[in-house]
Design a protein around this motif. Structure first.
Motif, PDB file in Angstrom:
ATOM      1  N   LYS A  75       6.188  -5.928 -11.994  1.00 27.20           N
ATOM      2  CA  LYS A  75       6.779  -4.609 -11.204  1.00 27.20           C
ATOM      3  C   LYS A  75       7.986  -4.566 -10.979  1.00 27.20           C
ATOM      4  CE  LYS A  75       2.600  -3.225  -9.277  1.00 27.20           C
ATOM      5  NZ  LYS A  75       1.102  -2.538 -10.634  1.00 27.20           N
ATOM      6  N   LYS A  76       9.169  -3.869 -11.005  1.00 26.55           N
ATOM      7  CA  LYS A  76      10.311  -3.412 -10.823  1.00 26.55           C
ATOM      8  C   LYS A  76      10.250  -1.993 -10.286  1.00 26.55           C
ATOM      9  CE  LYS A  76      12.016  -5.936 -15.460  1.00 26.55           C
ATOM     10  NZ  LYS A  76      11.463  -7.613 -14.387  1.00 26.55           N
ATOM     11  N   GLY A  77      11.229  -2.639  -9.188  1.00 24.29           N
ATOM     12  CA  GLY A  77      12.469  -1.737  -9.010  1.00 24.29           C
ATOM     13  C   GLY A  77      11.885  -0.846  -7.327  1.00 24.29           C
ATOM     14  N   ASP A  78      11.704   0.206  -7.133  1.00 27.77           N
ATOM     15  CA  ASP A  78      11.228   1.006  -6.645  1.00 27.77           C
ATOM     16  C   ASP A  78       9.652   1.107  -6.731  1.00 27.77           C
ATOM     17  OD1 ASP A  78      13.392   1.788  -5.206  1.00 27.77           O
ATOM     18  OD2 ASP A  78      13.365   4.017  -6.596  1.00 27.77           O
ATOM     19  N   ASP A  79       8.962   0.820  -8.174  1.00 20.57           N
ATOM     20  CA  ASP A  79       7.659   0.310  -8.039  1.00 20.57           C
ATOM     21  C   ASP A  79       7.209  -0.698  -7.246  1.00 20.57           C
ATOM     22  OD1 ASP A  79       4.783   0.878  -9.112  1.00 20.57           O
ATOM     23  OD2 ASP A  79       5.620  -0.526 -10.946  1.00 20.57           O
ATOM     24  N   ARG A  80       8.143  -2.217  -7.490  1.00 17.69           N
ATOM     25  CA  ARG A  80       7.967  -2.924  -6.621  1.00 17.69           C
ATOM     26  C   ARG A  80       7.763  -2.811  -5.293  1.00 17.69           C
ATOM     27  NH1 ARG A  80       7.609  -8.367  -7.993  1.00 17.69           N
ATOM     28  NH2 ARG A  80       8.154 -10.092  -6.160  1.00 17.69           N
ATOM     29  N   LYS A  81       9.067  -2.290  -4.951  1.00 19.44           N
ATOM     30  CA  LYS A  81       9.402  -2.171  -3.595  1.00 19.44           C
ATOM     31  C   LYS A  81       7.770  -1.967  -3.165  1.00 19.44           C
ATOM     32  CE  LYS A  81      13.428  -1.325  -2.357  1.00 19.44           C
ATOM     33  NZ  LYS A  81      14.618  -1.056  -1.826  1.00 19.44           N
ATOM     34  N   ALA A  82       7.305  -0.823  -3.680  1.00 16.55           N
ATOM     35  CA  ALA A  82       6.293   0.492  -3.110  1.00 16.55           C
ATOM     36  C   ALA A  82       4.498  -0.502  -3.537  1.00 16.55           C
ATOM     37  CB  ALA A  82       5.927   1.325  -4.151  1.00 16.55           C
ATOM     38  N   PHE A  83       4.644  -1.209  -4.192  1.00 13.00           N
ATOM     39  CA  PHE A  83       3.414  -2.153  -4.011  1.00 13.00           C
ATOM     40  C   PHE A  83       3.621  -3.176  -2.964  1.00 13.00           C
ATOM     41  CE2 PHE A  83       1.426  -5.723  -5.663  1.00 13.00           C
ATOM     42  CZ  PHE A  83       0.684  -5.879  -5.494  1.00 13.00           C
ATOM     43  N   MET A  84       4.906  -3.582  -2.711  1.00 10.26           N
ATOM     44  CA  MET A  84       5.392  -5.058  -1.785  1.00 10.26           C
ATOM     45  C   MET A  84       3.962  -5.012  -0.150  1.00 10.26           C
ATOM     46  SD  MET A  84       5.023  -7.388  -2.956  1.00 10.26           S
ATOM     47  CE  MET A  84       5.297  -8.837  -2.080  1.00 10.26           C
ATOM     48  N   LYS A  85       5.287  -3.309   0.049  1.00 11.53           N
ATOM     49  CA  LYS A  85       4.711  -2.404   1.195  1.00 11.53           C
ATOM     50  C   LYS A  85       3.989  -2.446   1.448  1.00 11.53           C
ATOM     51  CE  LYS A  85       6.268   1.026   4.019  1.00 11.53           C
ATOM     52  NZ  LYS A  85       7.324   2.556   4.052  1.00 11.53           N
ATOM     53  N   GLN A  86       2.834  -2.060   0.261  1.00 11.72           N
ATOM     54  CA  GLN A  86       1.658  -1.442   0.564  1.00 11.72           C
ATOM     55  C   GLN A  86       0.707  -2.811  -0.090  1.00 11.72           C
ATOM     56  OE1 GLN A  86      -1.480  -1.702  -1.916  1.00 11.72           O
ATOM     57  NE2 GLN A  86      -2.745  -1.101  -0.844  1.00 11.72           N
ATOM     58  N   CYS A  87       0.984  -3.080  -0.452  1.00 10.94           N
ATOM     59  CA  CYS A  87       0.263  -5.179  -0.094  1.00 10.94           C
ATOM     60  C   CYS A  87       0.647  -5.895   1.535  1.00 10.94           C
ATOM     61  CB  CYS A  87       0.433  -6.246  -1.651  1.00 10.94           C
ATOM     62  SG  CYS A  87      -0.548  -7.496  -1.988  1.00 10.94           S
ATOM     63  N   LEU A  88       1.315  -5.819   1.880  1.00  3.84           N
ATOM     64  CA  LEU A  88       1.784  -6.649   2.946  1.00  3.84           C
ATOM     65  C   LEU A  88       0.745  -5.982   4.066  1.00  3.84           C
ATOM     66  CD1 LEU A  88       5.024  -8.180   1.721  1.00  3.84           C
ATOM     67  CD2 LEU A  88       2.916  -9.301   2.054  1.00  3.84           C
ATOM     68  N   SER A  89       1.069  -4.441   3.792  1.00  6.78           N
ATOM     69  CA  SER A  89       0.308  -3.849   4.814  1.00  6.78           C
ATOM     70  C   SER A  89      -1.059  -4.082   4.573  1.00  6.78           C
ATOM     71  CB  SER A  89       0.867  -2.489   5.229  1.00  6.78           C
ATOM     72  OG  SER A  89       0.813  -2.009   4.346  1.00  6.78           O
ATOM     73  N   ALA A  90      -1.738  -4.131   3.899  1.00  7.86           N
ATOM     74  CA  ALA A  90      -3.526  -4.252   4.072  1.00  7.86           C
ATOM     75  C   ALA A  90      -3.494  -5.928   4.662  1.00  7.86           C
ATOM     76  CB  ALA A  90      -3.733  -4.592   2.228  1.00  7.86           C
ATOM     77  N   SER A  91      -4.734  -5.541   5.337  1.00  6.41           N
ATOM     78  CA  SER A  91      -5.364  -6.092   6.229  1.00  6.41           C
ATOM     79  C   SER A  91      -6.151  -7.679   5.123  1.00  6.41           C
ATOM     80  CB  SER A  91      -6.508  -5.692   6.721  1.00  6.41           C
ATOM     81  OG  SER A  91      -6.389  -4.501   7.154  1.00  6.41           O
TER      82      SER A  91
END
Length: 91
Positions: A75-91
């Motif tokens: 994943k790159k750019g905004d797609d990676r950023k959005a994924f990481m944000k969602q992944c790291l905020s998951a419990s």
């Protein structure tokens, strides 16, 4: 003298049982969360899910970052950023 002894014994009791009560509360929270996540599962499927859910250890932030980075491969750019944000905020 009796009042001092009573206060001392109460303080000692709380010091000894405090961590145990906190652990019990954490386990209750985990049980509540796992029950909610189990949804409509029944029988052996539910039993297996609950066993795995209750025995799972919570990842440290570093472990979570490593796992999310691994999943974000490609994943790159905004797609990676959005994924990481969602992944790291998951419990």
């Amino acid at each position: 003298m009796k009042k001092t002894l009573a206060v001392s014994l109460t303080a000692l009791f709380l010091a000894v049982t405090g961590p145990a009560l906190a652990a019990e509360n954490t386990q209750q929270n985990k049980m509540t969360t796992c029950n909610k996540d189990a949804g409509d599962r029944k029988g052996d499927d539910r039993k297996a899910f609950m066993k795995e859910c209750l025995s799972a250890k919570k990842m440290t932030q570093q472990e979570k970052m490593t796992a999310c980075n691994k999943e974000a491969t490609g994943k790159k750019g905004d797609d990676r950023k959005a994924f990481m944000k969602q992944c790291l905020s998951a419990s």
